[in-house]
Design an enzyme around this catalytic site. Structure first.
Site, PDB file in Angstrom:
ATOM      1  N   GLU A   1      55.501  27.396   9.927  1.00 13.89           N
ATOM      2  CA  GLU A   1      56.408  26.893  11.214  1.00 13.89           C
ATOM      3  C   GLU A   1      58.241  26.061  11.103  1.00 13.89           C
ATOM      4  O   GLU A   1      58.328  26.896  11.804  1.00 13.89           O
ATOM      5  CB  GLU A   1      55.159  25.991  11.981  1.00 13.89           C
ATOM      6  CG  GLU A   1      55.241  25.796  13.764  1.00 13.89           C
ATOM      7  CD  GLU A   1      54.323  24.691  13.693  1.00 13.89           C
ATOM      8  OE1 GLU A   1      55.003  23.598  14.413  1.00 13.89           O
ATOM      9  OE2 GLU A   1      54.111  26.006  14.740  1.00 13.89           O
TER      10      GLU A   1
ATOM     11  N   HIS B   1      36.252  35.488  -5.758  1.00 15.02           N
ATOM     12  CA  HIS B   1      35.010  36.415  -6.109  1.00 15.02           C
ATOM     13  C   HIS B   1      35.346  36.662  -5.223  1.00 15.02           C
ATOM     14  O   HIS B   1      34.643  37.154  -4.074  1.00 15.02           O
ATOM     15  CB  HIS B   1      34.081  35.344  -6.436  1.00 15.02           C
ATOM     16  CG  HIS B   1      33.534  35.800  -7.897  1.00 15.02           C
ATOM     17  ND1 HIS B   1      32.309  35.721  -8.580  1.00 15.02           N
ATOM     18  CD2 HIS B   1      34.096  34.110  -8.342  1.00 15.02           C
ATOM     19  CE1 HIS B   1      32.332  35.320  -9.376  1.00 15.02           C
ATOM     20  NE2 HIS B   1      33.481  34.217  -9.298  1.00 15.02           N
TER      21      HIS B   1
ATOM     22  N   LYS C   1      52.489  31.077  24.884  1.00 17.37           N
ATOM     23  CA  LYS C   1      52.819  30.731  26.268  1.00 17.37           C
ATOM     24  C   LYS C   1      52.680  31.043  27.445  1.00 17.37           C
ATOM     25  O   LYS C   1      52.545  31.351  28.851  1.00 17.37           O
ATOM     26  CB  LYS C   1      53.004  29.326  26.076  1.00 17.37           C
ATOM     27  CG  LYS C   1      52.696  28.796  24.556  1.00 17.37           C
ATOM     28  CD  LYS C   1      52.956  27.092  24.860  1.00 17.37           C
ATOM     29  CE  LYS C   1      53.151  26.513  23.768  1.00 17.37           C
ATOM     30  NZ  LYS C   1      53.422  25.293  23.476  1.00 17.37           N
TER      31      LYS C   1
END
Lengths: 439, 439
Positions: A292, A313, A427
């Site tokens: 961010e 793995h 948003k």
């Protein structure tokens, strides 16, 4: 002096001394810009001095609230998202028992409530099932939101508040709701004052991803019984080092310089690796901090993480031999919380007797060494960060180390590391689709 | 017909019709190579026919063992790493309650044991703390390892076997140990035969990351009370579609083509996104599947994942606006397991009343739509995969969908998608450092 140290010896083969010197000069300038409060986003630098300049009265109130929660609650429901979620979760999962929330371990071992996080997504399934868990238990809420209108948190808070009021009545519930929010204004502050909830402050000058050492992180962490004085003390020590050590001895500066060197050489992904499962959410916290802060204007290193040896793995093959686009930063815990001696076995069918009598950590450390060697041989530069142990103090140091390095690194990259304009886009679209009034 | 479908309408703006047609031709050729068993790694194609051609006798024995474990055990400890870990964990976390292991939910809701995974790292802390949890409980072990000598698993199995034998005696413990291993040879098979452990088979022609529909995944999944018949049936349906549908209607082919288009356009990271926390380990399983299959010879798309909307508040900024190096694949669950209606509130301080009476899933879906729009506007191509619900059948379809697409995609990339030579490198270094005899 901070116990966190940085070891670049498996990085050095990937750059020249001149490159490092030049980059350290840029790191020094960025540090000056940061400490001189001369860069973009300098109204969000409250985190810089938090470890020495925090509200002692509020700190005491946090401990008092935590103590009350530990006495009267089997469960603490923490409602928050992003920076109001990841720091506390990272700390609790690192500092407490691996199965903290299971089978009364919280209660018996720490005299503390189970702690569940919600309001960090919009899953009705998760919410319903968390409600199942609360059946028959005493519980409290810590809701964390500067505005009180973040959709994810607001929905969860409506629903859990209603449930709490149903169980304890409006007044009883008010005594069990702790709101960490704006000092003066906003929906949650207004509601809290009207209902008489105890409130704590999200400071104006500390962004979410830098807020773990404010009430945002400290209240849930203290509720788990962890020592928040030691956490702050660790951060204080790391701050001391970051501010005062010479550039060459300053870990965060070195880390910031190295990652910028690798980025400029085309390494577009940084993988943060650990060798203890309890560190998983420290990596998630770190991903927010760096992603961010730096991921803007078409720039930034993509932050990824692996838990090892588990992910050797799964992602190991790619790191070893796939597209050469990453460098790796490993956090090593020098002294783990618990030790196990590998037993001997007469039949030795599994061929492990050569390790009998050794500790698992001895094997773990050699797995780490072997992996670092393999990855660097495969062209993946390695930065190794040592952390002395799993104490609160060490964690406080680590938090501050990464925050400071992040501020420096962001300025080196030429971005404002303290804003997050891109987060608003989803948003805005969502509100429009939902038909939110005024959108 | 499979309920899994793929929606490319938010991807189309990023390529031309000609590019898609050409890439689909390559996908068709790769599919022919796969089904004709003409490509590299064709001795590891057992997974292709598993949903129709599995050992019915063993399948019945798995259900019987699961039923016994559910009757005589409060806890099942599953020891395995990589492909012997991720598939079972992904299925159990997706199919069961969000807090399956907490507070007797497994027992009361599913009449099933709590299930813990170990042997997938070398943390003595985790191992010690898992032992704490077993105190006073009845438990069993499912150890999963083809050879029985994988270091992580072998250490854990030594220690938990010793503890189980201490609790129940050698014979009693033997009755509680289930070994999933090679049909004929190896350390674990030899030990199991000597001690009388019940054994299940890791087939020779199915690699670890493709093994979730063998005993490797099925025994732990069945122990959780999930319906493994429905899981296999879902996979059978997906296989039917993958084999027989025309290229244009074949989801896995389309997915394989799209990801190769984006890779060739310089998108070096694929982010798998979900909007349900229960899908976290499906992403981890997917990361192994694609990372290990394609990440070789300096090639491959780096697989990353996010849990949304959680990570919109951590990785969202970067995805929206950071370095343009990724595309996104979203898995949407059309019908979630549980629903919550958002309540109305007289004061409406949080401004949420415009959503009162709506379900959380309605909001979640709009968040998804808004996010997909925001990310594509930010230059991140989007592939949307629809999954009808959270049933075993749908999960079986999804597993097969991704496996089939992976085989196709790997051949398109020009690698052998069924080996993992790079995984050996850290082991070789580690053995040398540990002084393993003969290394």
């Amino acid at each position: 002096m901070s116990g966190i140290s940085i070891d670049a010896k498996r990085a050095e083969q990937f750059y020249s001394g001149e490159e490092f010197t030049a980059m350290m000069e840029r790191a020094k300038s960025a540090k000056e810009k940061l400490l001189g409060r001369m860069g973009e986003g300098n109204d969000f630098l409250g985190w810089l001095d938090l470890p020495v300049d925090y509200d002692k009265e509020e700190f005491a109130a946090i401990k008092e609230a935590a103590s009350k929660i530990r006495k009267d609650s089997d469960v603490l429901v923490v409602i928050g998202i992003g920076g109001s979620y990841l720091g506390a979760r990272a700390a609790i999962e690192f500092l407490r028992h691996s199965f903290y929330n299971n089978d009364s371990i919280a209660k018996n071992k720490y005299k503390a409530p189970q702690i569940y996080f919600v309001g960090n997504h919009i899953s009705g399934t998760y919410l319903t099932e968390l409600m199942d868990l609360l059946e028959g238990k005493d519980w409290s809420i810590n809701v964390i939101s500067k505005s009180g209108t973040t959709t994810e948190c607001a929905i969860a808070f409506r629903i859990f508040r209603e449930a709490l009021e149903k169980k304890y009545g409006k007044e009883g519930a008010a005594d069990r709701i702790y709101a960490t929010t704006d000092r003066k204004k906003g929906a949650l502050k207004t509601l809290s004052d009207a209902q008489g909830y105890k409130t704590f402050v999200v400071p104006d000058d500390v962004g979410g991803r830098f807020s773990v050492l404010t009430a945002v992180g400290l209240l849930p962490i203290a509720a788990s019984g962890a020592d928040i004085d030691a956490l702050m003390e660790g951060a204080r020590i790391a701050r001391e080092d970051a501010f005062n050590k010479s550039a060459e001895e300053c870990g965060p500066l070195c880390y910031a310089a190295l990652r910028n060197i690798f980025m400029e050489k085309g390494k577009s992904v940084e993988i943060l690796a650990n060798y203890e499962p309890s560190m998983h959410y420290i990596s998630e916290w770190w991903k927010q901090l760096y992603g961010e802060s730096e991921g803007k204007g078409g720039k930034g290193i993509f932050p990824a993480s692996v838990d090892l040896t588990t992910d050797l793995h799964s992602m190991g093959q790619f790191i070893q031999d796939g597209t050469r686009l990453m460098f790796e930063t490993v956090i090593a815990i020098d002294k783990p919380r618990a030790e196990v001696i590998i037993p001997s076995d007469d039949a030795d069918l599994d061929g492990l007797n050569y390790l009998a009598g050794k500790t698992m950590d001895y094997v773990n450390k050699n797995a780490m060494e072997g992996t670092i060697l393999a990855h660097t041989e495969g062209g993946v530069p390695n930065i190794l960060i040592h952390m002395p142990d799993t104490s609160e103090k060490s964690l406080g140091e680590l938090f501050y180390f990464f925050e400071f390095a992040c501020g420096v690194s962001g300025y080196m990259l030429g971005v404002n590391p303290f804003n997050q304009p891109g987060v608003e886009k989803y948003k805005a679209n969502m509100f429009k689709l939902l038909g939110k009034p005024g959108c």
